[in-house]
Design an enzyme around this catalytic site. Structure first.
Site, PDB file in Angstrom:
ATOM      1  N   ASP A   1       0.983  -1.242  -0.029  1.00  0.00           N
ATOM      2  CA  ASP A   1      -0.081   0.121   0.179  1.00  0.00           C
ATOM      3  C   ASP A   1       0.915   1.131  -0.021  1.00  0.00           C
ATOM      4  O   ASP A   1       1.859   1.260   0.480  1.00  0.00           O
ATOM      5  CB  ASP A   1      -0.901   0.021   1.218  1.00  0.00           C
ATOM      6  CG  ASP A   1      -2.145   0.888   1.217  1.00  0.00           C
ATOM      7  OD1 ASP A   1      -2.172   1.479   0.047  1.00  0.00           O
ATOM      8  OD2 ASP A   1      -2.833   1.124   2.002  1.00  0.00           O
ATOM      9  N   GLY A   2       0.318   2.315  -0.395  1.00  0.00           N
ATOM     10  CA  GLY A   2       0.898   3.648  -0.332  1.00  0.00           C
ATOM     11  C   GLY A   2       1.406   4.338  -1.743  1.00  0.00           C
ATOM     12  O   GLY A   2       2.286   5.176  -1.682  1.00  0.00           O
ATOM     13  N   ASN A   3       1.247   3.532  -2.918  1.00  0.00           N
ATOM     14  CA  ASN A   3       1.587   3.922  -4.156  1.00  0.00           C
ATOM     15  C   ASN A   3       1.370   5.425  -4.444  1.00  0.00           C
ATOM     16  O   ASN A   3       1.916   6.192  -5.050  1.00  0.00           O
ATOM     17  CB  ASN A   3       1.514   3.300  -5.431  1.00  0.00           C
ATOM     18  CG  ASN A   3       1.830   1.633  -5.178  1.00  0.00           C
ATOM     19  OD1 ASN A   3       3.178   1.649  -4.592  1.00  0.00           O
ATOM     20  ND2 ASN A   3       1.391   0.858  -5.972  1.00  0.00           N
TER      21      ASN A   3
ATOM     22  N   ARG B   1       0.135   7.730  -2.350  1.00  0.00           N
ATOM     23  CA  ARG B   1       0.593   8.781  -1.502  1.00  0.00           C
ATOM     24  C   ARG B   1       2.014   9.095  -1.928  1.00  0.00           C
ATOM     25  O   ARG B   1       2.376  10.307  -2.039  1.00  0.00           O
ATOM     26  CB  ARG B   1       0.641   8.377  -0.045  1.00  0.00           C
ATOM     27  CG  ARG B   1      -0.726   8.730   0.656  1.00  0.00           C
ATOM     28  CD  ARG B   1      -0.925   7.845   1.868  1.00  0.00           C
ATOM     29  NE  ARG B   1      -1.285   6.348   1.641  1.00  0.00           N
ATOM     30  CZ  ARG B   1      -1.556   5.465   2.578  1.00  0.00           C
ATOM     31  NH1 ARG B   1      -1.414   5.547   3.770  1.00  0.00           N
ATOM     32  NH2 ARG B   1      -2.049   4.319   2.281  1.00  0.00           N
TER      33      ARG B   1
ATOM     34  N   ARG C   1      -0.825   9.630  -9.738  1.00  0.00           N
ATOM     35  CA  ARG C   1      -0.881   8.479  -9.026  1.00  0.00           C
ATOM     36  C   ARG C   1      -0.287   7.289  -9.757  1.00  0.00           C
ATOM     37  O   ARG C   1       0.379   6.323  -9.228  1.00  0.00           O
ATOM     38  CB  ARG C   1      -2.192   8.141  -8.484  1.00  0.00           C
ATOM     39  CG  ARG C   1      -2.808   8.925  -7.394  1.00  0.00           C
ATOM     40  CD  ARG C   1      -4.350   8.475  -7.308  1.00  0.00           C
ATOM     41  NE  ARG C   1      -4.479   7.162  -6.739  1.00  0.00           N
ATOM     42  CZ  ARG C   1      -4.322   6.814  -5.588  1.00  0.00           C
ATOM     43  NH1 ARG C   1      -3.949   7.660  -4.596  1.00  0.00           N
ATOM     44  NH2 ARG C   1      -4.321   5.535  -5.438  1.00  0.00           N
TER      45      ARG C   1
ATOM     46  N   HIS D   1       2.242   3.737  -8.975  1.00  0.00           N
ATOM     47  CA  HIS D   1       2.009   2.254  -9.243  1.00  0.00           C
ATOM     48  C   HIS D   1       3.259   1.635 -10.110  1.00  0.00           C
ATOM     49  O   HIS D   1       3.631   0.687  -9.981  1.00  0.00           O
ATOM     50  CB  HIS D   1       0.788   2.161 -10.197  1.00  0.00           C
ATOM     51  CG  HIS D   1      -0.472   2.597  -9.035  1.00  0.00           C
ATOM     52  ND1 HIS D   1      -0.507   2.130  -7.870  1.00  0.00           N
ATOM     53  CD2 HIS D   1      -1.779   3.419  -9.346  1.00  0.00           C
ATOM     54  CE1 HIS D   1      -1.579   2.475  -7.403  1.00  0.00           C
ATOM     55  NE2 HIS D   1      -2.307   3.295  -8.250  1.00  0.00           N
TER      56      HIS D   1
ATOM     57  N   TRP E   1     -11.822  -2.165  -8.029  1.00  0.00           N
ATOM     58  CA  TRP E   1     -12.421  -2.099  -9.252  1.00  0.00           C
ATOM     59  C   TRP E   1     -13.368  -0.593  -8.998  1.00  0.00           C
ATOM     60  O   TRP E   1     -13.558   0.031  -9.830  1.00  0.00           O
ATOM     61  CB  TRP E   1     -13.562  -2.967  -9.677  1.00  0.00           C
ATOM     62  CG  TRP E   1     -12.994  -4.337 -10.033  1.00  0.00           C
ATOM     63  CD1 TRP E   1     -12.803  -5.381  -9.149  1.00  0.00           C
ATOM     64  CD2 TRP E   1     -12.575  -4.562 -11.261  1.00  0.00           C
ATOM     65  NE1 TRP E   1     -12.121  -6.316 -10.145  1.00  0.00           N
ATOM     66  CE2 TRP E   1     -12.020  -5.802 -11.494  1.00  0.00           C
ATOM     67  CE3 TRP E   1     -12.602  -3.814 -12.624  1.00  0.00           C
ATOM     68  CZ2 TRP E   1     -11.758  -6.609 -12.405  1.00  0.00           C
ATOM     69  CZ3 TRP E   1     -12.072  -4.440 -13.625  1.00  0.00           C
ATOM     70  CH2 TRP E   1     -11.689  -5.656 -13.408  1.00  0.00           C
TER      71      TRP E   1
ATOM     72  N   LEU F   1      11.607 -20.085  -4.690  1.00  0.00           N
ATOM     73  CA  LEU F   1      10.431 -19.169  -3.859  1.00  0.00           C
ATOM     74  C   LEU F   1       9.235 -19.590  -4.775  1.00  0.00           C
ATOM     75  O   LEU F   1       9.040 -19.178  -6.303  1.00  0.00           O
ATOM     76  CB  LEU F   1      10.933 -17.686  -4.055  1.00  0.00           C
ATOM     77  CG  LEU F   1       9.674 -16.690  -3.823  1.00  0.00           C
ATOM     78  CD1 LEU F   1       9.651 -16.675  -2.209  1.00  0.00           C
ATOM     79  CD2 LEU F   1       9.991 -15.430  -4.189  1.00  0.00           C
TER      80      LEU F   1
ATOM     81  N   ARG G   1       1.837  -4.864   6.245  1.00  0.00           N
ATOM     82  CA  ARG G   1       1.249  -3.788   5.561  1.00  0.00           C
ATOM     83  C   ARG G   1       2.264  -2.442   5.549  1.00  0.00           C
ATOM     84  O   ARG G   1       2.603  -2.346   6.520  1.00  0.00           O
ATOM     85  CB  ARG G   1      -0.308  -3.574   5.986  1.00  0.00           C
ATOM     86  CG  ARG G   1      -0.905  -2.504   5.191  1.00  0.00           C
ATOM     87  CD  ARG G   1      -2.368  -2.414   5.450  1.00  0.00           C
ATOM     88  NE  ARG G   1      -2.946  -1.571   4.602  1.00  0.00           N
ATOM     89  CZ  ARG G   1      -4.175  -1.641   4.122  1.00  0.00           C
ATOM     90  NH1 ARG G   1      -4.945  -2.638   4.487  1.00  0.00           N
ATOM     91  NH2 ARG G   1      -4.481  -0.875   3.168  1.00  0.00           N
TER      92      ARG G   1
ATOM     93  N   LEU H   1      -6.936  -5.222   7.262  1.00  0.00           N
ATOM     94  CA  LEU H   1      -6.621  -6.440   6.264  1.00  0.00           C
ATOM     95  C   LEU H   1      -7.224  -5.958   4.855  1.00  0.00           C
ATOM     96  O   LEU H   1      -6.707  -6.239   3.907  1.00  0.00           O
ATOM     97  CB  LEU H   1      -7.127  -7.618   6.744  1.00  0.00           C
ATOM     98  CG  LEU H   1      -6.609  -8.494   7.541  1.00  0.00           C
ATOM     99  CD1 LEU H   1      -7.242  -9.782   8.329  1.00  0.00           C
ATOM    100  CD2 LEU H   1      -5.236  -8.879   7.141  1.00  0.00           C
TER     101      LEU H   1
HETATM  102  C1  IPE Z   1      -5.314  -2.756  -0.098  1.00  0.00           C
HETATM  103  O1  IPE Z   1      -4.933  -1.388  -0.204  1.00  0.00           O
HETATM  104  C2  IPE Z   1      -5.256  -3.439  -1.460  1.00  0.00           C
HETATM  105  C3  IPE Z   1      -3.900  -3.533  -2.255  1.00  0.00           C
HETATM  106  C4  IPE Z   1      -3.002  -3.063  -1.435  1.00  0.00           C
HETATM  107  C5  IPE Z   1      -3.946  -4.176  -3.421  1.00  0.00           C
HETATM  108  P1  IPE Z   1      -6.346  -0.356  -0.561  1.00  0.00           P
HETATM  109  O2  IPE Z   1      -5.479   1.174  -0.737  1.00  0.00           O
HETATM  110  O3  IPE Z   1      -7.041  -0.870  -1.629  1.00  0.00           O
HETATM  111  O4  IPE Z   1      -7.116  -0.218   0.673  1.00  0.00           O
HETATM  112  P2  IPE Z   1      -7.809   0.676   1.746  1.00  0.00           P
HETATM  113  O5  IPE Z   1      -8.933   1.222   0.794  1.00  0.00           O
HETATM  114  O6  IPE Z   1      -7.056   1.653   2.091  1.00  0.00           O
HETATM  115  O7  IPE Z   1      -8.538  -0.157   2.957  1.00  0.00           O
HETATM  116  C1  IPE Z   2      -1.566   0.343  -3.295  1.00  0.00           C
HETATM  117  O1  IPE Z   2      -1.318   1.869  -3.517  1.00  0.00           O
HETATM  118  C2  IPE Z   2      -1.784  -0.059  -4.829  1.00  0.00           C
HETATM  119  C3  IPE Z   2      -3.242  -0.590  -4.797  1.00  0.00           C
HETATM  120  C4  IPE Z   2      -4.064  -0.698  -3.800  1.00  0.00           C
HETATM  121  C5  IPE Z   2      -3.460  -0.976  -6.241  1.00  0.00           C
HETATM  122  P1  IPE Z   2      -2.468   2.638  -3.282  1.00  0.00           P
HETATM  123  O2  IPE Z   2      -2.984   2.989  -4.534  1.00  0.00           O
HETATM  124  O3  IPE Z   2      -3.668   1.957  -2.604  1.00  0.00           O
HETATM  125  O4  IPE Z   2      -2.024   3.844  -2.481  1.00  0.00           O
HETATM  126  P2  IPE Z   2      -2.466   4.877  -1.487  1.00  0.00           P
HETATM  127  O5  IPE Z   2      -3.182   4.134  -0.367  1.00  0.00           O
HETATM  128  O6  IPE Z   2      -3.622   5.523  -2.439  1.00  0.00           O
HETATM  129  O7  IPE Z   2      -1.360   5.823  -0.981  1.00  0.00           O
HETATM  130 MG    MG Z   3      -4.276   2.341  -0.390  1.00  0.00          MG
END
Ligand code: IPE
Ligand code: IPE
Ligand code: MG
Length: 240
Positions: A20-22, A24, A33, A37, A69, A131, A184, A191
């Site tokens: 998570d966090g791409n 941001r 954004r 990614h 989605w 792996l 995470r 989760l």
């Molecule tokens: C969870 O991240 C899904 C993935 C990392 C693929 P999200 O960014 O979608 O989760 P929420 O919306 O913060 O719960």
């Molecule tokens: C995780 O990064 C990748 C996916 C959920 C596809 P996010 O796109 O959720 O990044 P944030 O949470 O907005 O920073």
């Molecule tokens: Mg996210």
């Protein structure tokens, strides 16, 4: 005399990461954004290498949830394109390194070209013994459990035969052991529909580091936190 310090537990067999966090990461830099990614997808390669070097048998990466989605179509399409490109670019190298690729989730809803790329990578690497890299893409823990229940019903299984073990055997990858450690990135403490069944006794580790910045040193920190934990599985543990 002081009791002997508990010996650290062995490394996990299966680590699962919520990447998570791409978004941001990109926003902090004034970038779109999708640029986050792109860099995040590139990071997968070095993290896979780090886990292979540590001889950890199973790594699951959460790359796209059933809820993702609901993002704008340009972002969803961009994520599909980036994943397809990454699979095509990396599959030969991963194969040479003995990595076995797997997928959990619903492949059939994805664009046909992406399905084809993923299926090709899975079949090319299926005999590998290094792996196991399991990609959770269009994955949802609730869907997985519903799919398992439907599979049992379609087989005409009687109610008393619906056991935890029977259900487990109908999950997407029943041969892969439950994760010992769920990591995470980007600081959230949830989760987000990841491995709901399998996470029952996983250890959790959350770091504020955003996924594109999550490098080998961050992996070591997560593993060190894991080896220092005491797992009891509902029993009394060492002192009991
Ligand atoms: C969870 O991240 C899904 C993935 C990392 C693929 P999200 O960014 O979608 O989760 P929420 O919306 O913060 O719960
Ligand atoms: C995780 O990064 C990748 C996916 C959920 C596809 P996010 O796109 O959720 O990044 P944030 O949470 O907005 O920073
Ligand atoms: Mg996210």
């Amino acid at each position: 005399m002081a009791p002997p310090a508990p010996s650290p537990r062995p490394l996990p067999t299966h680590v699962a990461i919520i990447m998570d966090g791409n978004g941001r990461w990109a926003t902090q830099r004034g970038l779109p954004r999708l640029e986050g990614h792109r860099v995040g997808t590139e990071n997968i390669r070095r993290i896979v290498r780090t886990f292979a070097e540590r001889s950890i048998p199973y790594l699951t990466l959460y790359a796209f949830s059933t809820e993702n989605w609901s993002r704008p179509p340009e972002e969803v399409g961009g994520l599909f394109r980036l994943l397809g490109e990454a699979v095509s670019r990396e599959v030969q190298g991963l194969h040479r390194e003995g990595v076995r690729l797997r997928h959990i989730g619903r492949l059939e809803r994805l664009p046909e070209e992406l399905q084809r790329q993923i299926r090709h990578a899975i079949s090319l690497t299926q005999e590998n013994r290094g792996l196991t890299l399991c990609l959770a893409f269009d994955y949802g823990g609730r869907d997985e459990i519903v799919d398992a229940v439907q599979a049992l019903l379609k087989k005409g299984v009687a109610p008393e035969e619906v056991t935890a073990e029977a259900l487990r055997q109908h999950l997407y990858a029943p041969d892969i052991p439950d994760p010992d450690l769920i990591v995470r990135t980007a600081g959230e403490m949830r989760l987000s529909n990841f491995l709901l069944w399998q996470a029952a006794y996983a250890e959790y580790y959350s770091t504020p580091v955003l996924w594109p910045d999550f490098g080998p040193q961050e992996v070591e920190k997560a593993l060190a936190a894991y080896t220092a934990r005491q797992r009891r599985f509902g029993a009394l543990g060492a002192e009991g």
